[in-house]
Motif scaffolding. Structure first.
Motif, PDB file in Angstrom:
ATOM      1  N   MET A  28      12.737  55.069  57.108  1.00 24.21           N
ATOM      2  CA  MET A  28      11.512  54.385  57.500  1.00 24.21           C
ATOM      3  C   MET A  28      11.312  53.206  56.557  1.00 24.21           C
ATOM      4  O   MET A  28      11.466  53.344  55.344  1.00 24.21           O
ATOM      5  CB  MET A  28      10.288  55.301  57.408  1.00 24.21           C
ATOM      6  CG  MET A  28       9.029  54.620  57.940  1.00 24.21           C
ATOM      7  SD  MET A  28       7.517  55.535  57.623  1.00 24.21           S
ATOM      8  CE  MET A  28       7.132  54.994  55.961  1.00 24.21           C
ATOM      9  N   GLU A  29      11.022  52.065  57.131  1.00 28.50           N
ATOM     10  CA  GLU A  29      10.742  50.864  56.344  1.00 28.50           C
ATOM     11  C   GLU A  29       9.417  50.288  56.804  1.00 28.50           C
ATOM     12  O   GLU A  29       9.099  50.309  57.991  1.00 28.50           O
ATOM     13  CB  GLU A  29      11.850  49.826  56.525  1.00 28.50           C
ATOM     14  CG  GLU A  29      13.182  50.272  55.974  1.00 28.50           C
ATOM     15  CD  GLU A  29      14.277  49.248  56.199  1.00 28.50           C
ATOM     16  OE1 GLU A  29      14.001  48.152  56.748  1.00 28.50           O
ATOM     17  OE2 GLU A  29      15.418  49.552  55.835  1.00 28.50           O
ATOM     18  N   ILE A  30       8.673  49.772  55.853  1.00 29.50           N
ATOM     19  CA  ILE A  30       7.385  49.163  56.170  1.00 29.50           C
ATOM     20  C   ILE A  30       7.265  47.873  55.375  1.00 29.50           C
ATOM     21  O   ILE A  30       7.650  47.809  54.207  1.00 29.50           O
ATOM     22  CB  ILE A  30       6.213  50.146  55.884  1.00 29.50           C
ATOM     23  CG1 ILE A  30       4.877  49.555  56.318  1.00 29.50           C
ATOM     24  CG2 ILE A  30       6.204  50.599  54.459  1.00 29.50           C
ATOM     25  CD1 ILE A  30       3.734  50.564  56.341  1.00 29.50           C
ATOM     26  N   LYS A  53       4.311  46.909  65.196  1.00 32.35           N
ATOM     27  CA  LYS A  53       3.948  45.647  64.542  1.00 32.35           C
ATOM     28  C   LYS A  53       2.519  45.312  64.929  1.00 32.35           C
ATOM     29  O   LYS A  53       2.151  45.425  66.103  1.00 32.35           O
ATOM     30  CB  LYS A  53       4.904  44.548  65.018  1.00 32.35           C
ATOM     31  CG  LYS A  53       4.628  43.185  64.459  1.00 32.35           C
ATOM     32  CD  LYS A  53       5.625  42.186  65.018  1.00 32.35           C
ATOM     33  CE  LYS A  53       5.329  40.787  64.520  1.00 32.35           C
ATOM     34  NZ  LYS A  53       6.281  39.808  65.056  1.00 32.35           N
ATOM     35  N   SER A  83       9.309  51.175  66.395  1.00 36.56           N
ATOM     36  CA  SER A  83       8.895  49.971  65.683  1.00 36.56           C
ATOM     37  C   SER A  83       7.458  49.658  66.082  1.00 36.56           C
ATOM     38  O   SER A  83       7.144  49.629  67.272  1.00 36.56           O
ATOM     39  CB  SER A  83       9.820  48.807  66.060  1.00 36.56           C
ATOM     40  OG  SER A  83       9.332  47.598  65.539  1.00 36.56           O
ATOM     41  N   GLU A 126       4.402  45.615  59.676  1.00 31.78           N
ATOM     42  CA  GLU A 126       5.494  46.062  60.539  1.00 31.78           C
ATOM     43  C   GLU A 126       6.072  47.342  59.969  1.00 31.78           C
ATOM     44  O   GLU A 126       6.251  47.466  58.756  1.00 31.78           O
ATOM     45  CB  GLU A 126       6.607  45.024  60.626  1.00 31.78           C
ATOM     46  CG  GLU A 126       6.234  43.772  61.365  1.00 31.78           C
ATOM     47  CD  GLU A 126       7.422  42.832  61.521  1.00 31.78           C
ATOM     48  OE1 GLU A 126       8.497  43.289  61.958  1.00 31.78           O
ATOM     49  OE2 GLU A 126       7.252  41.648  61.188  1.00 31.78           O
ATOM     50  N   LEU A 127       6.374  48.280  60.851  1.00 33.84           N
ATOM     51  CA  LEU A 127       6.965  49.547  60.451  1.00 33.84           C
ATOM     52  C   LEU A 127       8.118  49.843  61.395  1.00 33.84           C
ATOM     53  O   LEU A 127       8.024  49.589  62.604  1.00 33.84           O
ATOM     54  CB  LEU A 127       5.922  50.660  60.552  1.00 33.84           C
ATOM     55  CG  LEU A 127       6.425  52.080  60.308  1.00 33.84           C
ATOM     56  CD1 LEU A 127       5.428  52.849  59.484  1.00 33.84           C
ATOM     57  CD2 LEU A 127       6.704  52.792  61.608  1.00 33.84           C
ATOM     58  N   GLU A 128       9.202  50.367  60.845  1.00 35.79           N
ATOM     59  CA  GLU A 128      10.303  50.840  61.679  1.00 35.79           C
ATOM     60  C   GLU A 128      10.789  52.165  61.135  1.00 35.79           C
ATOM     61  O   GLU A 128      11.042  52.298  59.937  1.00 35.79           O
ATOM     62  CB  GLU A 128      11.462  49.854  61.737  1.00 35.79           C
ATOM     63  CG  GLU A 128      12.553  50.345  62.670  1.00 35.79           C
ATOM     64  CD  GLU A 128      13.699  49.380  62.857  1.00 35.79           C
ATOM     65  OE1 GLU A 128      14.441  49.568  63.834  1.00 35.79           O
ATOM     66  OE2 GLU A 128      13.871  48.471  62.035  1.00 35.79           O
ATOM     67  N   THR A 175      13.176  52.486  71.008  1.00 33.65           N
ATOM     68  CA  THR A 175      14.554  52.309  71.479  1.00 33.65           C
ATOM     69  C   THR A 175      15.261  53.629  71.312  1.00 33.65           C
ATOM     70  O   THR A 175      15.249  54.207  70.225  1.00 33.65           O
ATOM     71  CB  THR A 175      15.285  51.224  70.657  1.00 33.65           C
ATOM     72  OG1 THR A 175      14.530  50.015  70.704  1.00 33.65           O
ATOM     73  CG2 THR A 175      16.681  50.990  71.196  1.00 33.65           C
ATOM     74  N   LYS A 188       7.540  49.408  70.027  1.00 35.09           N
ATOM     75  CA  LYS A 188       8.848  49.366  70.682  1.00 35.09           C
ATOM     76  C   LYS A 188       9.592  50.651  70.335  1.00 35.09           C
ATOM     77  O   LYS A 188       9.769  50.978  69.158  1.00 35.09           O
ATOM     78  CB  LYS A 188       9.649  48.160  70.204  1.00 35.09           C
ATOM     79  CG  LYS A 188      11.009  48.031  70.865  1.00 35.09           C
ATOM     80  CD  LYS A 188      11.714  46.781  70.357  1.00 35.09           C
ATOM     81  CE  LYS A 188      13.078  46.618  70.949  1.00 35.09           C
ATOM     82  NZ  LYS A 188      13.762  45.428  70.395  1.00 35.09           N
ATOM     83  N   SER A 229      14.554  54.970  67.719  1.00 35.76           N
ATOM     84  CA  SER A 229      13.868  54.055  66.812  1.00 35.76           C
ATOM     85  C   SER A 229      12.443  53.788  67.294  1.00 35.76           C
ATOM     86  O   SER A 229      12.209  53.622  68.487  1.00 35.76           O
ATOM     87  CB  SER A 229      14.649  52.740  66.748  1.00 35.76           C
ATOM     88  OG  SER A 229      13.916  51.739  66.089  1.00 35.76           O
ATOM     89  N   THR A 262      13.724  55.117  62.027  1.00 36.39           N
ATOM     90  CA  THR A 262      14.888  55.439  62.847  1.00 36.39           C
ATOM     91  C   THR A 262      15.280  56.890  62.621  1.00 36.39           C
ATOM     92  O   THR A 262      15.112  57.432  61.522  1.00 36.39           O
ATOM     93  CB  THR A 262      16.086  54.525  62.526  1.00 36.39           C
ATOM     94  OG1 THR A 262      16.437  54.665  61.153  1.00 36.39           O
ATOM     95  CG2 THR A 262      15.771  53.074  62.831  1.00 36.39           C
TER      96      THR A 262
END
Length: 181
Positions: A86-88, A41, A39, A97-99, A28, A26, A37, A101
């Motif tokens: 960045m968060e995982i 998963k 994302s 899951e990784l995001e 955004t 995803k 962003s 921004t």
């Protein structure tokens, strides 16, 4: 990595190695909110807490073909250079899951690059997997779902070069309608 689509390719290759059957991407982007962003998963085999803690260490990799793993650390660095993060997260047996921004307007934010080409390469190289790619902008939303594509194609393989070219053009056209950057 010269653009974000290459980061996406690298991360989704991790999902392939983790034996995921479904990967959801995803993106955004909002100029109004100064947000870009990414994302990702997957439903792969996931990582232990110990492995997850090492995942952003450039001197750790699960690959045997090289001694460093720069994909996640470089993405994290690129995000942080724009004021992002960045968060995982991962759970064994469930997936990862990784995001990441970014500030959309920041000069140091890498360009997206050829995301249509990246998605088609991933689909063509991994026809047994399903991918859902959602792209949201201030102008609208586009969803590319390989389950739907495979239904329409019936018995034609998504890895056929003509099909791959068609899919790439289809993705590009749809992204252009939502004014992606």
């Amino acid at each position: 990595m010269k653009d974000l689509s290459m980061h996406i390719m690298d991360i989704i290759q991790n999902s392939v190695r983790a034996e995921a059957s479904l990967v959801e991407l995803k993106i955004t982007e909002s100029m109004k909110e100064d947000l870009f962003s990414i994302s990702i998963k997957d439903n792969g085999f996931g990582m232990s807490e110990e492995m997850l803690a090492k995942a952003i260490d450039p001197f750790f990799t699960t690959r045997t073909t090289r001694k460093v793993g720069l994909g996640l650390p470089l993405l994290k660095q690129n995000a942080e250079m724009t004021g992002g993060r960045m968060e995982i997260s991962s759970k064994e047996g469930v997936g990862t899951e990784l995001e990441a921004t970014f500030s959309h307007k920041h000069l140091d934010r890498p360009t997206l690059g050829d995301i249509a080409g990246t998605m088609v390469l991933l689909v063509g190289a991994n026809p047994e997997m399903d991918f859902i790619y959602t792209h949201i902008t201030d102008e609208g939303e586009y969803i590319f779902d390989t389950k739907e594509v495979k239904e329409v194609l019936d018995d034609m393989p998504v890895s056929d070069p003509n099909i791959m070219q068609y899919l790439k053009e289809m993705i590009k056209e749809n992204l252009n309608t939502i004014l992606y950057r």
